[in-house]
Design a protein around this motif. Sequence first.
Motif, mmCIF file in Angstrom:
data_model
loop_
_atom_site.group_PDB
_atom_site.id
_atom_site.type_symbol
_atom_site.label_atom_id
_atom_site.label_comp_id
_atom_site.label_asym_id
_atom_site.label_seq_id
_atom_site.Cartn_x
_atom_site.Cartn_y
_atom_site.Cartn_z
ATOM 1 N N LYS A 2 0.846 -1.189 0.000
ATOM 2 C CA LYS A 2 0.000 0.000 0.000
ATOM 3 C C LYS A 2 0.877 1.232 0.000
ATOM 4 O O LYS A 2 0.841 2.046 0.913
ATOM 5 C CB LYS A 2 -0.887 -0.003 1.250
ATOM 6 C CG LYS A 2 -1.831 -1.200 1.297
ATOM 7 C CD LYS A 2 -2.965 -0.985 2.262
ATOM 8 C CE LYS A 2 -4.025 -2.063 2.118
ATOM 9 N NZ LYS A 2 -4.757 -1.995 0.840
ATOM 10 N N GLY A 264 4.972 5.641 12.433
ATOM 11 C CA GLY A 264 4.518 5.846 11.056
ATOM 12 C C GLY A 264 3.018 5.734 10.895
ATOM 13 O O GLY A 264 2.365 6.670 10.469
ATOM 14 N N ALA A 265 2.450 4.586 11.250
ATOM 15 C CA ALA A 265 1.037 4.345 10.943
ATOM 16 C C ALA A 265 0.137 4.503 12.155
ATOM 17 O O ALA A 265 -1.070 4.315 12.043
ATOM 18 C CB ALA A 265 0.867 2.943 10.360
ATOM 19 N N VAL B 191 -7.197 10.221 -1.703
ATOM 20 C CA VAL B 191 -7.064 8.838 -2.156
ATOM 21 C C VAL B 191 -6.880 7.958 -0.918
ATOM 22 O O VAL B 191 -6.121 8.296 -0.022
ATOM 23 C CB VAL B 191 -5.878 8.659 -3.129
ATOM 24 C CG1 VAL B 191 -4.543 9.054 -2.490
ATOM 25 C CG2 VAL B 191 -5.794 7.213 -3.634
ATOM 26 N N LEU B 193 -5.987 4.033 0.569
ATOM 27 C CA LEU B 193 -5.357 2.758 0.217
ATOM 28 C C LEU B 193 -5.726 1.659 1.198
ATOM 29 O O LEU B 193 -5.483 0.485 0.949
ATOM 30 C CB LEU B 193 -3.828 2.902 0.192
ATOM 31 C CG LEU B 193 -3.210 3.420 -1.097
ATOM 32 C CD1 LEU B 193 -3.619 4.852 -1.369
ATOM 33 C CD2 LEU B 193 -1.699 3.307 -1.058
ATOM 34 N N SER B 194 -6.264 2.036 2.324
ATOM 35 C CA SER B 194 -6.697 1.038 3.305
ATOM 36 C C SER B 194 -7.757 1.676 4.175
ATOM 37 O O SER B 194 -7.786 2.891 4.342
ATOM 38 C CB SER B 194 -5.526 0.564 4.161
ATOM 39 O OG SER B 194 -5.175 1.549 5.102
ATOM 40 N N LEU B 208 -11.335 -2.565 1.186
ATOM 41 C CA LEU B 208 -10.589 -2.172 -0.008
ATOM 42 C C LEU B 208 -9.513 -3.239 -0.162
ATOM 43 O O LEU B 208 -8.624 -3.349 0.682
ATOM 44 C CB LEU B 208 -9.972 -0.789 0.219
ATOM 45 C CG LEU B 208 -9.320 -0.091 -0.968
ATOM 46 C CD1 LEU B 208 -10.321 0.149 -2.094
ATOM 47 C CD2 LEU B 208 -8.711 1.227 -0.528
ATOM 48 N N PRO B 209 -9.623 -4.044 -1.201
ATOM 49 C CA PRO B 209 -8.649 -5.135 -1.346
ATOM 50 C C PRO B 209 -7.226 -4.588 -1.435
ATOM 51 O O PRO B 209 -7.012 -3.483 -1.938
ATOM 52 C CB PRO B 209 -9.058 -5.797 -2.670
ATOM 53 C CG PRO B 209 -10.462 -5.376 -2.914
ATOM 54 C CD PRO B 209 -10.603 -4.024 -2.286
ATOM 55 N N ASP B 210 -6.266 -5.361 -0.920
ATOM 56 C CA ASP B 210 -4.868 -4.978 -0.988
ATOM 57 C C ASP B 210 -4.497 -4.743 -2.452
ATOM 58 O O ASP B 210 -4.915 -5.488 -3.335
ATOM 59 C CB ASP B 210 -4.002 -6.099 -0.395
ATOM 60 C CG ASP B 210 -2.601 -5.602 -0.080
ATOM 61 O OD1 ASP B 210 -2.472 -4.495 0.486
ATOM 62 O OD2 ASP B 210 -1.630 -6.306 -0.412
ATOM 63 N N GLY B 211 -3.756 -3.656 -2.693
ATOM 64 C CA GLY B 211 -3.347 -3.371 -4.061
ATOM 65 C C GLY B 211 -4.350 -2.531 -4.820
ATOM 66 O O GLY B 211 -4.173 -2.259 -6.002
ATOM 67 N N GLU B 212 -5.443 -2.121 -4.137
ATOM 68 C CA GLU B 212 -6.399 -1.219 -4.798
ATOM 69 C C GLU B 212 -6.400 0.146 -4.119
ATOM 70 O O GLU B 212 -5.897 0.306 -3.003
ATOM 71 C CB GLU B 212 -7.807 -1.813 -4.761
ATOM 72 C CG GLU B 212 -7.900 -3.087 -5.577
ATOM 73 C CD GLU B 212 -9.321 -3.374 -6.070
ATOM 74 O OE1 GLU B 212 -10.240 -2.574 -5.787
ATOM 75 O OE2 GLU B 212 -9.480 -4.402 -6.739
ATOM 76 N N ALA B 265 -1.680 6.690 7.917
ATOM 77 C CA ALA B 265 -0.651 5.649 7.885
ATOM 78 C C ALA B 265 0.358 5.831 6.763
ATOM 79 O O ALA B 265 1.267 5.023 6.623
ATOM 80 C CB ALA B 265 -1.310 4.279 7.753
ATOM 81 N N THR B 266 0.195 6.868 5.969
ATOM 82 C CA THR B 266 1.094 7.043 4.830
ATOM 83 C C THR B 266 2.329 7.841 5.248
ATOM 84 O O THR B 266 2.206 8.909 5.828
ATOM 85 C CB THR B 266 0.332 7.726 3.679
ATOM 86 O OG1 THR B 266 -0.607 6.779 3.175
ATOM 87 C CG2 THR B 266 1.253 8.154 2.555
ATOM 88 N N GLU B 302 -6.018 5.545 11.285
ATOM 89 C CA GLU B 302 -4.867 4.916 10.644
ATOM 90 C C GLU B 302 -5.108 4.602 9.168
ATOM 91 O O GLU B 302 -4.527 3.677 8.608
ATOM 92 C CB GLU B 302 -4.453 3.666 11.419
ATOM 93 C CG GLU B 302 -5.332 2.441 11.217
ATOM 94 C CD GLU B 302 -6.653 2.511 11.976
ATOM 95 O OE1 GLU B 302 -7.054 3.607 12.402
ATOM 96 O OE2 GLU B 302 -7.294 1.465 12.111
ATOM 97 N N GLY B 305 -3.352 6.688 2.974
ATOM 98 C CA GLY B 305 -3.836 7.523 1.894
ATOM 99 C C GLY B 305 -3.454 8.958 2.123
ATOM 100 O O GLY B 305 -2.731 9.282 3.068
#
Lengths: 332, 332
Positions: A2, A264-265, B191, B193-194, B208-212, B265-266, B302, B305
């Motif tokens: 991610k 970080g997260a 955006v 991501l998780s 949200l599936p991993d990688g999306e 978390a980014t 957390e 994005g």
Amino acid sequence: MKKIINQPENFVDEVIDALLLAHPGWIKAATEDRRALVRADAPKLGRVGIVTGGGSGHMPGFLGYVGEGLCGGVAVGNVFSSPSSEQIFEATKAVNGGAGVLYVYGNYGGDVFNFDLASDMAELEGIDIKTVVLTDDVASAPAERSADRRGVAGMVFAFKCAGAAAERGDSLDEVARIAGKANSRSRTMGVGLSPTILPAAGKPTFTLPDGEMEIGIGIHGEPGSHRGKLETADEIADRLTGAILRDLALPKGSRVAILVNGLGATPLEELYVLYRRAAGMLADQGLAVARSYVGEYVTSLEMAGASITVMHVDDELETLLAAPARSPFFRE
Amino acid sequence: MKKIINQPENFVDEVIDALLLAHPGWIKAATEDRRALVRADAPKLGRVGIVTGGGSGHMPGFLGYVGEGLCGGVAVGNVFSSPSSEQIFEATKAVNGGAGVLYVYGNYGGDVFNFDLASDMAELEGIDIKTVVLTDDVASAPAERSADRRGVAGMVFAFKCAGAAAERGDSLDEVARIAGKANSRSRTMGVGLSPTILPAAGKPTFTLPDGEMEIGIGIHGEPGSHRGKLETADEIADRLTGAILRDLALPKGSRVAILVNGLGATPLEELYVLYRRAAGMLADQGLAVARSYVGEYVTSLEMAGASITVMHVDDELETLLAAPARSPFFRE
């Protein structure tokens, strides 16, 4: 994975690109590869220059503590990798204002090796170098081998105090003494809840099952002193603060600075929940909290977790902590 | 679950406990339940008071923008829940310095309902109230229904500009005009991501599936405008900045402020990689970046994005952005 990145091999250079673009007038590059960065006003004539450095992935770690009343320059390695001796040497020359240069960095093999090489190169050019290696991570070696410990978030206190001393014109010996004093009076314990993924590798640096925690984890995911089921915030704060206080063994009435640092997260809210219990525990032990810092100060990319640092302060260190400092990431 | 918490039902109150402990002299409680918090120096006689509020879980969102040159008070709801009208009303009375009170908050049903109720209660007590509801989230409604949009990270610009105007002694009408102007010239696109996990629920707010990735996501995980495979940082920056610029439709030569905001978390490094491309895109469109902000300003616990906010500035807004401001989370 991610991650919001482009080509992993460009990651660090793109970050540097952006830092120079976003914060004009803050730092400038001392090398064509821009991996040695120094304060825009470097060198400060007659002032001690402080050079730090380490791997990338810890922002605002290292880079963020270059600025007024902080460090003079930084050598920037790849993610979790030491900068080269040449990069450190170039930063050294660029901050050298004739009063000597102090190296302050964390105790990791590659960094020690390259800073020592750079020190030799600088001495050959007639620049006086002193070195303080940071060793605040309690979990990384027992007290009787404290010089073997790694350096983690305690760097914030060392940079702040030494930077303030350099800014007011203290000698190289004095600035080195103060960095050493800040380090020797600081202890850190971390907790990790999830691993970090290196951009280039695309894989976790270690595994930690969901619902578990690693007490004493390092900022590159180095193993800690205890792995087990995730506990409550208060239980975690007790473990971290307890280990710190056993190691510091302060008499009642001592004054301390405390830093609750996110890796970080972990949300800022959770850092405050940890702070609440840690500060309560310090009070219970008869210690007075002189200064509090809560936030992300030295991270490990997107690792979930936190660390607590306690520094035993006196009038000298409190004055230095309170002195003006300014970077895009740290203000006093 | 990877949360450092105690009993979920105590989460918000423990955070407030810790904030009051860690930062003495910054804020004080206006109610016994401490869910209405105001500047330690409130009320400022003859100055407009600014009250904001919203759900918890967005730190430093809301709370972090109470301070000198910022808001005067905040009503603190439970995680992702509106504060009550009574809490808002108590904050209102506590910041009322006789020059009226401005409400500035994000456009969410519960918040609008409770701030409107509080406004009625305050007017009955003879306090002049004006309200600016923030609507900077481009993805949340089409341009022709821009008043229906949600408020997200653009709140930072509204608080900063209105807070500076209140601090210098502008009238209620003027402070309201400035908050409205900052809002109407700001656009944000996020955006995700998780997902975020609510402490009390212990479950993700969405999947949200991993990688999306989800483009246009809200700060509570509200669905966005596009879901798909995770793209590169540059592609994501293009999508976010592109949507903002299409909506703002600025003439070449315009000046803007840009805020790249982490949702939790980014890593900071990744925010800079986004900034790099976004700033490049603004330059390509003939826009001048007057001020840049990169970091965690309004989060969603957390969530992995980020969001990008662009505000079209003029001399008036630039002066207000540059004015002094001070909280533990925001300094100018």
